[in-house]
Scaffold this motif. Structure first.
Motif: not given
Length: 192
Positions: A24-33, A54-59
């Motif tokens: 896993s990458h421990e990263t989550h994507g967030l797509v916003l308008p 949670e020690g994770q990051s966001v793109v």
């Protein structure tokens, strides 16, 4: 020898080595308008703070008219473990493709099979609010917002229209179609 080295306070894990062991990458994507107004900035802030805890990051991918949203989302798919897609930022067809390989959650848009979704109940609340105004003697109401702009606004408009069912002597004016932004509200108020 490995365990005492790991317990050393100056030990820093090599991320490249983890990729072999942890799929896993421990990263989550967030797509916003966009990030205008309080809603999306609060959503982003809450999403990022939870991931950090949670020690994770966001793109984050912010979609606007100046970029190809679907190409931007495709670029991040290989780097995220899951993705949240808000509003109609990408097509339903693309969402159906994404869900085949990546856990996907939809926010403020129509549900799609295979995806979890988070929606606000807009229809009933809008109808109740409109009925409240009608019951207090208001006879000419106008809806401000573009029902074609988002799932939430279309549901609010549907509730607004529904409240007029069976009411005589009242008029629902065609909606004033503006972007859902604070500046739009100010300009419409000045016009009216």
């Amino acid at each position: 020898r490995v365990l005492p080295a790991v317990e050393d306070p100056e030990y820093v894990p090599l991320r490249a080595g983890r990729a072999v062991d942890v799929p896993s990458h421990e990263t989550h994507g967030l797509v916003l308008p966009g990030l205008r107004g309080p809603y999306y900035s609060e959503l982003l802030s809450g999403f990022e703070s939870t991931a950090a805890r949670e020690g994770q990051s966001v793109v984050v991918v912010v979609c606007d008219a100046s970029k190809d949203a679907e190409a931007s989302v495709r670029k991040i798919l290989g780097r995220v473990d899951g993705i949240v897609i808000a509003n109609d930022t990408v097509s339903d067809a693309m969402v159906r493709q994404i869900v085949k390989t990546t856990p996907t959650v939809l926010v403020a848009r129509d549900a799609i099979e295979g995806c979890d979704s988070v929606q606000v109940e807009n229809f009933i609340r809008s109808a109740e609010l409109t009925r409240h105004l009608l019951d207090h003697g208001r006879t000419r109401l106008v809806f401000v917002g573009d029902p074609d702009d988002s799932h939430d606004i279309s549901e609010r408009y549907r509730g607004f229209q529904h409240a007029f069912t069976g009411k005589r002597g009242v008029e629902a004016v065609a909606p004033i179609r503006v972007k859902y932004e604070e500046t739009s509200g100010k300009s419409v108020a000045a016009q009216l």
